[in-house]
Motif scaffolding. Structure first.
Motif, short mmCIF file in Angstrom:
data_model
loop_
_atom_site.label_atom_id
_atom_site.label_comp_id
_atom_site.label_asym_id
_atom_site.label_seq_id
_atom_site.Cartn_x
_atom_site.Cartn_y
_atom_site.Cartn_z
N GLU A 1 -11.68 4.02 10.60
CA GLU A 1 -11.18 5.35 10.26
C GLU A 1 -9.66 5.47 10.41
OE1 GLU A 1 -13.38 7.25 9.05
OE2 GLU A 1 -15.31 6.87 10.02
N LEU A 2 -9.00 4.50 11.03
CA LEU A 2 -7.57 4.61 11.33
C LEU A 2 -6.68 4.88 10.11
CD1 LEU A 2 -7.05 1.90 14.12
CD2 LEU A 2 -7.14 4.40 14.37
N PRO A 3 -6.96 4.32 8.92
CA PRO A 3 -6.11 4.63 7.76
C PRO A 3 -6.07 6.11 7.41
CG PRO A 3 -7.34 2.62 7.35
CD PRO A 3 -7.91 3.22 8.62
N GLN A 4 -7.03 6.89 7.93
CA GLN A 4 -7.01 8.33 7.65
C GLN A 4 -5.85 9.04 8.34
OE1 GLN A 4 -11.15 9.70 8.38
NE2 GLN A 4 -11.70 7.72 7.49
N LEU A 5 -5.14 8.33 9.21
CA LEU A 5 -3.92 8.90 9.78
C LEU A 5 -2.91 9.17 8.67
CD1 LEU A 5 -3.60 6.60 12.95
CD2 LEU A 5 -4.20 9.03 12.93
N ILE A 6 -2.97 8.38 7.59
CA ILE A 6 -2.11 8.61 6.42
C ILE A 6 -2.52 9.92 5.73
CG2 ILE A 6 -1.37 7.72 4.17
CD1 ILE A 6 -0.35 6.11 6.55
N ASN A 7 -3.84 10.16 5.62
CA ASN A 7 -4.33 11.42 5.04
C ASN A 7 -3.84 12.62 5.84
OD1 ASN A 7 -7.19 9.56 4.35
ND2 ASN A 7 -6.15 10.65 2.71
N ILE B 1 -10.26 -8.77 7.66
CA ILE B 1 -11.08 -8.32 6.52
C ILE B 1 -10.85 -9.24 5.33
CG2 ILE B 1 -11.37 -6.49 4.80
CD1 ILE B 1 -10.80 -4.47 7.04
N LYS B 2 -9.59 -9.58 5.09
CA LYS B 2 -9.25 -10.44 3.94
C LYS B 2 -9.86 -11.83 4.09
CE LYS B 2 -7.11 -10.16 0.05
NZ LYS B 2 -7.53 -9.15 -0.94
N LEU B 3 -9.89 -12.34 5.31
CA LEU B 3 -10.46 -13.67 5.56
C LEU B 3 -11.98 -13.65 5.58
CD1 LEU B 3 -8.07 -14.94 8.40
CD2 LEU B 3 -8.06 -15.63 5.98
N LYS C 1 -14.35 -11.48 0.22
CA LYS C 1 -13.52 -11.16 -0.94
C LYS C 1 -13.50 -9.65 -1.16
CE LYS C 1 -14.43 -15.52 -3.35
NZ LYS C 1 -14.97 -16.16 -4.59
N GLY C 2 -12.38 -9.18 -1.69
CA GLY C 2 -12.28 -7.75 -1.97
C GLY C 2 -11.06 -7.14 -1.30
N PRO C 3 -10.77 -5.88 -1.58
CA PRO C 3 -9.60 -5.21 -1.01
C PRO C 3 -9.74 -4.95 0.48
CG PRO C 3 -10.96 -3.64 -2.18
CD PRO C 3 -11.54 -5.00 -2.48
N VAL C 4 -8.63 -4.79 1.16
CA VAL C 4 -8.62 -4.49 2.59
C VAL C 4 -8.99 -3.03 2.82
CG1 VAL C 4 -7.14 -4.21 4.63
CG2 VAL C 4 -6.96 -6.27 3.20
N PHE C 5 -8.47 -2.17 1.95
CA PHE C 5 -8.71 -0.74 2.11
C PHE C 5 -9.73 -0.22 1.11
CE2 PHE C 5 -4.36 -1.50 3.61
CZ PHE C 5 -4.45 -0.98 4.90
N PHE C 6 -10.36 0.87 1.46
CA PHE C 6 -11.37 1.52 0.62
C PHE C 6 -10.96 2.98 0.46
CE2 PHE C 6 -15.49 3.88 0.43
CZ PHE C 6 -15.91 3.43 -0.81
N PHE D 1 -9.67 14.87 -2.65
CA PHE D 1 -8.59 13.97 -2.31
C PHE D 1 -9.18 12.59 -2.06
CE2 PHE D 1 -10.35 15.28 1.70
CZ PHE D 1 -10.15 14.22 2.58
N LEU D 2 -8.33 11.58 -2.03
CA LEU D 2 -8.77 10.22 -1.76
C LEU D 2 -8.67 9.95 -0.26
CD1 LEU D 2 -7.24 8.03 -4.63
CD2 LEU D 2 -9.63 8.68 -4.29
N MET D 3 -9.79 9.69 0.37
CA MET D 3 -9.82 9.39 1.80
C MET D 3 -9.77 7.88 2.00
SD MET D 3 -12.74 10.23 4.67
CE MET D 3 -13.64 8.70 4.33
N TYR D 4 -8.89 7.44 2.91
CA TYR D 4 -8.69 6.01 3.14
C TYR D 4 -9.47 5.51 4.34
CZ TYR D 4 -4.64 7.45 0.35
OH TYR D 4 -3.84 8.01 -0.61
N LYS D 5 -10.00 4.28 4.20
CA LYS D 5 -10.68 3.61 5.30
C LYS D 5 -10.43 2.11 5.16
CE LYS D 5 -14.79 4.93 6.64
NZ LYS D 5 -16.24 5.24 6.73
N PHE D 6 -10.60 1.37 6.27
CA PHE D 6 -10.66 -0.07 6.14
C PHE D 6 -12.02 -0.39 5.53
CE2 PHE D 6 -7.46 -0.46 9.69
CZ PHE D 6 -6.54 -1.19 8.95
#
Length: 222
Positions: free
Chosen positions: A129-135, A55-57, A60-65, A77-82
């Motif tokens: 959707e994998l970052p939502q495992l943190i949620n 994503i970074k390559l 431009k912009g953040p990896v996570f949303f 709440f803040l929901m995380y995504k790539f």
């Protein structure tokens, strides 16, 4: 799921009684969430590291949303995504509103020009959707439950549709494995309420295993 909307429309009191009677289910559900989220992070961490670098390559912009979503009982709440879209995706949304292919207050189009090259891949495989495992670890979400909605979408929900807010939002649900883009907004809401009335440990486990298949690609994902 043969229930009609009228069959599914129950009062908050009835939901409350169902929750009280199934206290053991919710304890087991939380245990499954914790174990599932931890195992999921450990098993997919190599994939997530590669995707983060890609994503970074790619743009431009953040990896996570992180985006504000409405959770259980209306709590935000803040929901995380790539990040799968260009950095100015929210600003471009107004220009695309007339092309919306989803009925109801939600926005979705199959060929969204805001989606990046890697974004198409991680959406197709649901890796975004994998970052939502943190949620889930934080207790804001569950492995199984209605998908979390945006505040502006919830503001347009009917009283029937708001019943889905009685549950903790989930990473997967009936809609996620049962059609996704091919399901109308109204059908989606009915599927969520149906889940609330039918949910038990076996239903959750079956949905979790069905969702694993989506990681190999789902032609209805977008």
């Amino acid at each position: 799921m043969q229930e009609t909307k009228r069959d599914l429309e129950v009062t908050q009191v009835e939901f409350g009684e169902k929750i009280e009677k199934n206290l053991g289910y919710f304890i087991v559900k939380r245990i499954i969430d914790m174990i599932g989220a931890l195992c999921g992070i450990l098993l997919t961490s190599p994939v997530m590291i590669v995707v983060a670098i890609w994503i970074k390559l790619d743009s431009k912009g953040p990896v996570f949303f992180a985006q504000s979503r409405v959770g259980q009982d209306g709590r935000r709440f803040l929901m995380y995504k790539f990040r799968s879209m260009c950095p100015d995706a929210e600003g471009l949304l107004k220009k695309l509103e007339d092309d919306n292919e989803m009925s109801g207050p939600m926005f979705k189009i199959k060929e969204d020009p805001r989606i990046t090259k890697i974004g198409k891949f991680i959406r197709k495989t649901s890796i975004d959707e994998l970052p939502q495992l943190i949620n889930i670890l934080k207790g804001e979400m569950s492995l199984v439950g209605p998908r979390p909605s945006l505040p502006k979408e919830v503001a347009e929900f009917t009283s029937f549709q708001k019943q889905r807010l009685v549950a903790k939002p989930g990473l997967t649900c009936y809609w996620q494995v049962g059609g996704r883009s091919d399901v109308s907004f109204e059908e989606w809401m009915e599927m969520d309420v149906a889940y609330l009335l039918e949910r038990n440990t076996l239903v959750d486990i079956v949905l979790i295993f069905k969702t694993v298949g989506v990681l190999f690609g789902d032609e209805k994902a977008s």
